[in-house]
Design a protein around this motif. Structure first.
Motif, PDB file in Angstrom:
ATOM      1  N   ARG A 137      28.472  30.425 113.383  1.00  0.00           N
ATOM      2  CA  ARG A 137      27.254  29.622 113.585  1.00  0.00           C
ATOM      3  C   ARG A 137      26.554  29.376 112.249  1.00  0.00           C
ATOM      4  N   TRP A 160      35.177  23.926 125.624  1.00  0.00           N
ATOM      5  CA  TRP A 160      34.527  25.229 125.532  1.00  0.00           C
ATOM      6  C   TRP A 160      35.489  26.293 126.036  1.00  0.00           C
ATOM      7  N   TRP A 161      35.641  27.371 125.281  1.00  0.00           N
ATOM      8  CA  TRP A 161      36.603  28.401 125.642  1.00  0.00           C
ATOM      9  C   TRP A 161      36.225  29.131 126.932  1.00  0.00           C
ATOM     10  N   GLY A 162      34.983  29.041 127.347  1.00  0.00           N
ATOM     11  CA  GLY A 162      34.540  29.799 128.516  1.00  0.00           C
ATOM     12  C   GLY A 162      34.926  29.185 129.849  1.00  0.00           C
ATOM     13  N   SER A 200      30.199  32.064 119.581  1.00  0.00           N
ATOM     14  CA  SER A 200      30.550  33.444 119.948  1.00  0.00           C
ATOM     15  C   SER A 200      30.430  34.378 118.758  1.00  0.00           C
ATOM     16  N   GLU A 243      24.975  27.541 120.490  1.00  0.00           N
ATOM     17  CA  GLU A 243      25.454  28.906 120.294  1.00  0.00           C
ATOM     18  C   GLU A 243      26.924  28.930 119.867  1.00  0.00           C
ATOM     19  N   GLU A 288      28.531  34.997 115.218  1.00  0.00           N
ATOM     20  CA  GLU A 288      27.324  34.570 114.516  1.00  0.00           C
ATOM     21  C   GLU A 288      27.639  34.003 113.134  1.00  0.00           C
ATOM     22  N   ARG A 307      27.468  24.386 122.889  1.00  0.00           N
ATOM     23  CA  ARG A 307      28.316  25.218 122.039  1.00  0.00           C
ATOM     24  C   ARG A 307      28.440  24.555 120.676  1.00  0.00           C
TER      25      ARG A 307
END
Length: 467
Positions: free
Chosen positions: A172, A8-10, A167, A165, A169, A84
């Motif tokens: 997604r 996950w990039w976060g 980042s 989710e 849309e 994610r």
């Protein structure tokens, strides 16, 4: 590349780096060893162009294929990675692999203890320990992974692709379209059977990979039931490998009540575990009806007796199920071990002969069984799979079916050679075969019903008998 990294990039860069380095150190990999990182497997400035209706044609899949589907999933401290959608999509590319070597790494808490790594199977060092002393490598692995947080399992089993989710849309929407097989750029449906299937399959993937947690006493009944339910709910799963080497009986006891209903192949790594005779009988009673291949490593399971293995053989139909059992270090007598070995060789020979016959019939060849005849003949090596794929279009139904059955015998190895047309033809022939089988079953049931009705006394005869 040595592997493919999904993350996950976060998460903090430090956590990513330390987790990656910890896995390399655990695996004893050289510092210059190359990896594919998911972020670099696609063009970030035009990620929408990376999507296709077939995920196996995406660049992400090609990167995984280059890494031989060995994935390192780096988990952040809060296990957000499972929520994610990009990460879920990357994991979903492993679903059709017979065995997915999936490692996990996480830097939890203050990181004072370093990143924790959970590996698929033993490391090279642990394998060396296992060879010297059965069970030593498995115990070393269990000790090494004892600090891995249970919260990872909980988050993995709660995965839900619809609620996941992204980042961006648009990303997604495209991933959901890809999952359902709908045209790209279509507005994703709020609900679709494909979402549920992918969710269940991902949960089962993580349940199988993390099944070793089932033996932990502090897991709790609720999580143990969730683990069981997640694996059992995957009705699409055809093959399963579970590793419980060196562990107590509880993991196997839970597994026999959790097997997916449509399994065809089951492989159990139980070396130096606490498996007993009663566990084998429970396994035999719980095998799904479609299982045709069972690999079971019972080596150094000291509690497994000769009588227990004989009882197990009575409960399993060896004419339908190919059983490959490793029995070194059990109480099995030599004649029992020889019998199991002979059964495995017989089934293997029968399977190979069957596939050879289908290949020969499809391509119009004769099978040469005499070595002296083969020596006299001219030989030409050709790739059978492309020829068999061509035969799927033959006008003669019998040849098409021979080619189809031969390709089925090769298994997942042929899928990379199938284009969309070939895959559609395989599916068409599967449907045709299943319809024929269903009709045969229906005809047999009807014939049996008629025979039963004919044998039954007429109402008049019954009245006479009553009088």
């Amino acid at each position: 590349p040595e592997g493919f990294i999904s993350h996950w990039w976060g998460e903090p860069v430090v956590a990513f780096s330390e987790s990656w380095q910890a896995q390399m150190a655990t695996r004893r990999l050289a510092p210059e060893c190359p990896y594919w990182i998911s972020a670099f497997a696609i063009k970030q400035h035009s990620s929408q162009s990376e999507f296709t209706t077939d995920p196996k044609k995406s660049n992400m899949y090609k990167a995984l294929e280059a890494a031989k589907f060995k994935m390192l999933l780096i988990v952040d401290e809060s296990a957000v990675v499972f929520s994610r959608l990009w990460c879920d999509f990357e994991a979903s590319l492993l679903l059709d692999q017979p065995a997915a070597p999936l490692d996990f790494a996480i830097l939890a808490g203050s990181g004072a203890l370093g990143a924790q790594v959970l590996t698929h199977g033993l490391t090279q060092e642990e394998e060396g320990m296992e060879e010297k002393s059965p069970g030593a490598g498995s115990r070393a692995k269990a000790a090494r992974e004892s600090g891995f947080p249970l919260s990872v399992l909980q988050a993995a089993l709660a995965i839900n692709v619809v609620q996941a989710e992204a980042s961006v849309e648009v990303d997604r929407e495209r991933i959901l379209d890809c999952i359902t097989g709908r045209p790209l750029k279509a507005t994703p449906l709020p609900d679709h059977a494909g979402y549920e299937e992918t969710t269940q399959r991902l949960r089962a993937l993580f349940a199988a990979t993390l099944w070793q947690f089932s033996s932990l006493p502090d897991l709790g009944n609720t999580m143990r039931e969730q683990l069981s339910k997640s694996l059992r709910a995957d009705v699409t799963r055809k093959s399963l490998e579970i590793r419980l080497a060196g562990q107590d009986r509880s993991g196997l006891a839970l597994l026999v009540t959790s097997l997916p209903p449509n399994l065809k192949s089951l492989c159990l790594k139980l070396r130096a575990s606490g498996t007993r005779d009663e566990d084998l009988l429970a396994l035999a009673a719980s095998l799904p009806k479609k299982v045709s291949s069972l690999g079971i490593d019972l080596s150094h399971c000291a509690a497994v007796s000769d009588e227990g293995l004989k009882d197990f053989a009575k409960k399993v139909d060896f004419e339908k199920v190919s059983v490959d059992a490793l029995l070194l270090g059990t109480q099995a007598k030599k004649e029992t071990q020889d019998w199991y070995a002979a059964q495995a060789l017989k089934r293997q020979a029968d399977g190979n002969d069957g596939m050879r016959r289908e290949v020969a019939r499809a391509l119009g060849l004769n099978i040469c069984r005499a070595p002296q005849d083969c020596a006299r003949m001219k030989k030409k090596v050709v790739r059978a799979v492309p020829l068999l794929i061509q035969m799927l279009e033959d006008e003669e139904t019998a040849l098409r079916m021979h080619a189809f059955r031969a390709l089925e015998g090769f298994g997942d190895r042929v899928m990379k050679d199938l284009d969309e047309t070939g895959a559609a033809k395989i599916q068409e022939l599967k449907t045709e075969r299943d319809a024929r089988r269903a009709q045969k079953i229906a005809d047999a049931a009807e014939a049996k019903a008629k025979a039963t009705a004919k044998a039954a006394p007429s109402p008049e005869a019954k009245e006479d008998a009553d009088e």
